[in-house]
Scaffold this motif. Structure first.
Motif: not given
Length: 720
Positions: A235, A237, A262, A274-275, A316-318, A492
């Motif tokens: 990620p 972060s 990721n 998610k971000r 951004e999707w973990e 995150m």
């Protein structure tokens, strides 16, 4: 001539093999040639989909992970029939049974190779559409890529297909648009340290330049629109900036990325990992999933030229993990609308899988561009139907779309329609079944992004049925904001590579201030008599009694200086031959230039400075103050108190006297000291195992100073 052909034939075969092997996902290292293109043929032509898997952690101590992967993933892929399969890192575990020793285990890699070959065979998909990236577990103890214990370079799918670049590019092309996928490997830019100080992705400036060229390869093309997807292990972060301060986020925003996929964090930290990213945001942290932005859409300015506007934002999707959660993700792109569905195989396989492609979940859609497209009437055609992909082992007999209105506080059905299978051309082969139903989308335009909710239901010929969970949607592009839990925010929301130095120096300043400031206070005021009559006297006593214990105070100060300027400990951080040492700046050694493992070493440094050093200082302050207060109390009971001990005591003072009589506060502080020592020895044991250390030779000060200080403090304050 025949002899010449015999000589040349092996060369031609070799060149042909290399050409076919590199057909998909060729690295874009020089930036001058495009990645490869896969022509996606068959129906439905408006939708493409891929599958993501992550954090497999195949382990010799947990064979069920590989066994379940072989059992479920192959058949699932044969039903889903994706155009790409992305495995985003941590392919193997690389940990001992006690989880303390971390290095590459070839048996795990051999198992990974065999299982992936079996999965590919059972799926019926071509091997060339599979991409597997390296994670931090796959680089434990790997000095440089290609070294003897770099088993990823020997057993991975990418290695079998001769994909050696750090940026792999492939484009799925339909008649209507291009779908560009770029995979990045940020683990190979530095030394592959053993864990636990191998936690971050470390992109280089060269990698970001390659990534930039890969994402911009269609920039000057006037062909179909391009949807851009990036995938990697770490990620943002947990990704460090380059030496020049450039970041992945900068490159993604510059190139109008839609989604970054990721893994790394696993579902144990939460399911909302998610971000949403926009430009000009706080570089240290983000307080919520949806990042605030000031990009308001002015319809008269943005739409007057009838020219499509590019929006700089991305999601951004973990992924979660296969390791424990057995998660598989379907990523769908429908006319540029990107969505995902996570499937849990923990309790077995699924006969029916539904992936809703439109309308989008208002929690995870693009905040700015979707609203812009609606206001500027840029994609009205794509709004006219509800659409969903339905995958099933058996023939599907019915699919229904149900829309609910939650305005009254109760979910009332306002649309209940049967969906039809999409058929564009009977002569084209089918890649999957897309179901749709026309609707009056204007009836669902509302200022509340969570008013309307939708779910899709399907039933197969055997009577098996399945329905998706309710999802909110917003036709006019408004986002339904959801909140992180506190632990989701920590993993995150914090940009840890940027936060490390501020947190580090704050802890150093606090620890030094606690040692030096009370000493100065004592020198300035020379306050000796403690009466215990108000909170100020108790507070003054708490801070000034410990500096009077000159030996302990001096050793604690020297220890802090040692942590600031000297190696904390020595160890074999990469292999069993090269001895290195660690400071708060990272790992280095006589045979290495510069520092490695920054900011990965924060898992050791920050926890030690906070949970061990800071708490030890406070506990020693408590021991010294407790002895002083108890001494005053004891003297008052024996009639030897210097001031007036014959004054009548209040009820509160008598209750306090009972506390001091049993010295319960001292007993509590001893318990806290035991907890600190237990925590510290547990960390030391982990480091000894991880880096093949002898604590008496490689880390005597780090391992034994704090327990020695606490024991000595307990002894010195035992008598009055």
């Amino acid at each position: 001539m025949a002899e010449i052909l015999k000589l040349l034939l092996p060369s031609f075969l070799l060149l042909s093999f290399i050409s076919v092997s590199s057909t998909i996902g060729s690295p874009v290292e020089d930036g001058r040639r495009r990645g490869d293109v896969i022509e996606v043929e068959g129906e439905p032509s408006s939708v493409v989909w891929a599958v993501q898997l992550s954090d497999l952690h195949f382990s010799v101590f947990h064979p069920d992970r590989a066994r379940d992967f072989a059992r479920y993933v192959g058949p699932a892929l044969s039903v889903i029939n994706p155009s790409l399969v992305l495995i985003t890192g941590d392919l193997t575990d690389g940990k001992s049974k006690d989880l303390l020793t971390m290095k590459q285990e070839e048996r795990e890699w051999m198992k990974y190779e065999n299982v992936t070959k079996e999965v590919i065979r059972r799926s019926g998909l071509p091997e060339r559409i599979f991409f597997d990236l390296r994670g931090n577990h796959d680089s434990f103890g790997v000095p440089v890529p290609g070294s003897a214990n770099d088993f990823y370079a020997k057993y991975s799918i990418n290695s079998r297909l001769n994909r050696t670049g750090t940026a792999q590019s492939v484009t799925l092309q339909t008649r209507e648009r291009k779908h560009l996928f770029v995979g990045i490997d940020t683990t190979t830019s530095g030394i592959g340290l053993k864990g636990p100080t191998n936690l971050f992705g470390h992109p280089t400036d060269q990698l970001l330049s390659n990534l930039d060229k890969s994402l911009s390869q269609f920039e000057n093309s006037n062909s179909n629109p391009v949807t851009k997807i990036a995938f990697g292990h770490f990620p943002i972060s947990f990704t460090a900036p380059t030496e020049t301060g450039r970041t992945l986020k900068d490159i993604f925003l510059k190139n109008y990325l839609s989604v970054y996929l990721n893994g790394h964090l696993h579902t144990k930290f939460g399911k909302n990992l998610k971000r949403h990213h926009v430009p000009n945001s706080n570089k240290y942290f983000q307080t919520n999933i949806h990042e605030n932005n000031n990009d308001e859409i002015n319809e008269t300015e943005s739409c007057k030229n009838n020219k499509r506007r590019e929006i700089k934002e991305f999601w951004e999707w973990e992924m979660g993990d296969w390791r424990k959660s057995r998660n598989l993700r379907i990523l769908g792109i429908d006319s540029g609308h990107v969505s995902y569905t996570d499937i849990d195989y923990k309790y077995g396989s699924r006969d029916i899988i539904i992936h809703q492609t439109f309308p989008l979940d208002s929690r995870f859609m693009q905040r700015i561009s979707n609203r812009y497209n609606f206001k500027c009437k840029d994609t009205l055609k794509s709004l006219e139907t509800i659409r969903a992909l339905v995958f099933s082992k058996h023939e599907i007999i019915s699919v229904w779309a149900k829309v609910y209105d939650s305005k009254s506080g109760i979910f009332n059905v306002v649309l209940d329609s049967e969906m039809k299978k999409y058929k564009e051309n009977e002569n084209l082969k089918k890649r999957g079944n897309l179901y749709f139903v026309p609707w009056n989308f204007r009836a669902f335009i509302d200022p509340n992004p969570d008013r309307y909710w939708i779910k899709i239901e399907a039933r197969d010929i055997t009577g098996e049925s399945f329905s998706t969970s309710l999802k909110p949607f917003s036709i006019n592009g408004l986002s339904y904001k959801i909140n992180w839990s506190w632990i989701e925010f920590i993993v995150m929301g914090f940009q840890w590579a940027t936060m490390y130095n501020p947190i580090l120096w704050s802890l150093f300043i606090i620890n030094f201030a606690l040692i030096i400031f009370p000493k100065l206070l004592l020198i300035l005021f020379k306050y000796q008599n403690f009466r215990g009559r108000n909170c100020t006297e108790y507070l003054f006593c708490f801070f000034t009694e410990f500096p009077k214990m000159s030996a302990l105070w001096s050793v604690m100060l020297i220890y802090l200086v040692y942590l600031l300027f000297c190696p904390w400990f020595y160890g074999y951080a990469i292999n069993e031959t090269d001895l290195m040492y660690m400071t708060y700046k990272g790992w280095t050694g006589t045979d290495f230039t510069g520092m490695s493992g920054f900011p990965d070493i924060m898992v050791i440094v920050l926890l030690h400075l906070f949970l061990v050093v800071l708490f030890t200082i406070l506990v020693m302050f408590g021991f010294a103050a407790e002895r002083r207060v108890y001494k005053v109390h004891f003297l008052s009971l024996t009639g030897k108190k210097e001031d007036d001990s014959r004054e009548r005591k209040s009820g509160g003072e008598r209750k306090l006297g009972r506390v001091w009589t049993g010295r319960w506060i001292r007993k509590f502080l001893i318990l806290v000291s035991v907890i600190i020592c237990w925590r510290h020895f547990k960390q030391c044991r982990a480091l000894v195992k991880a880096y093949d250390m002898n604590p008496f030779i490689h880390a005597p000060i780090y391992c034994f100073m704090i327990p020695t200080l606490l024991v000595f403090c307990i002894y010195k304050t035992s008598s009055i």
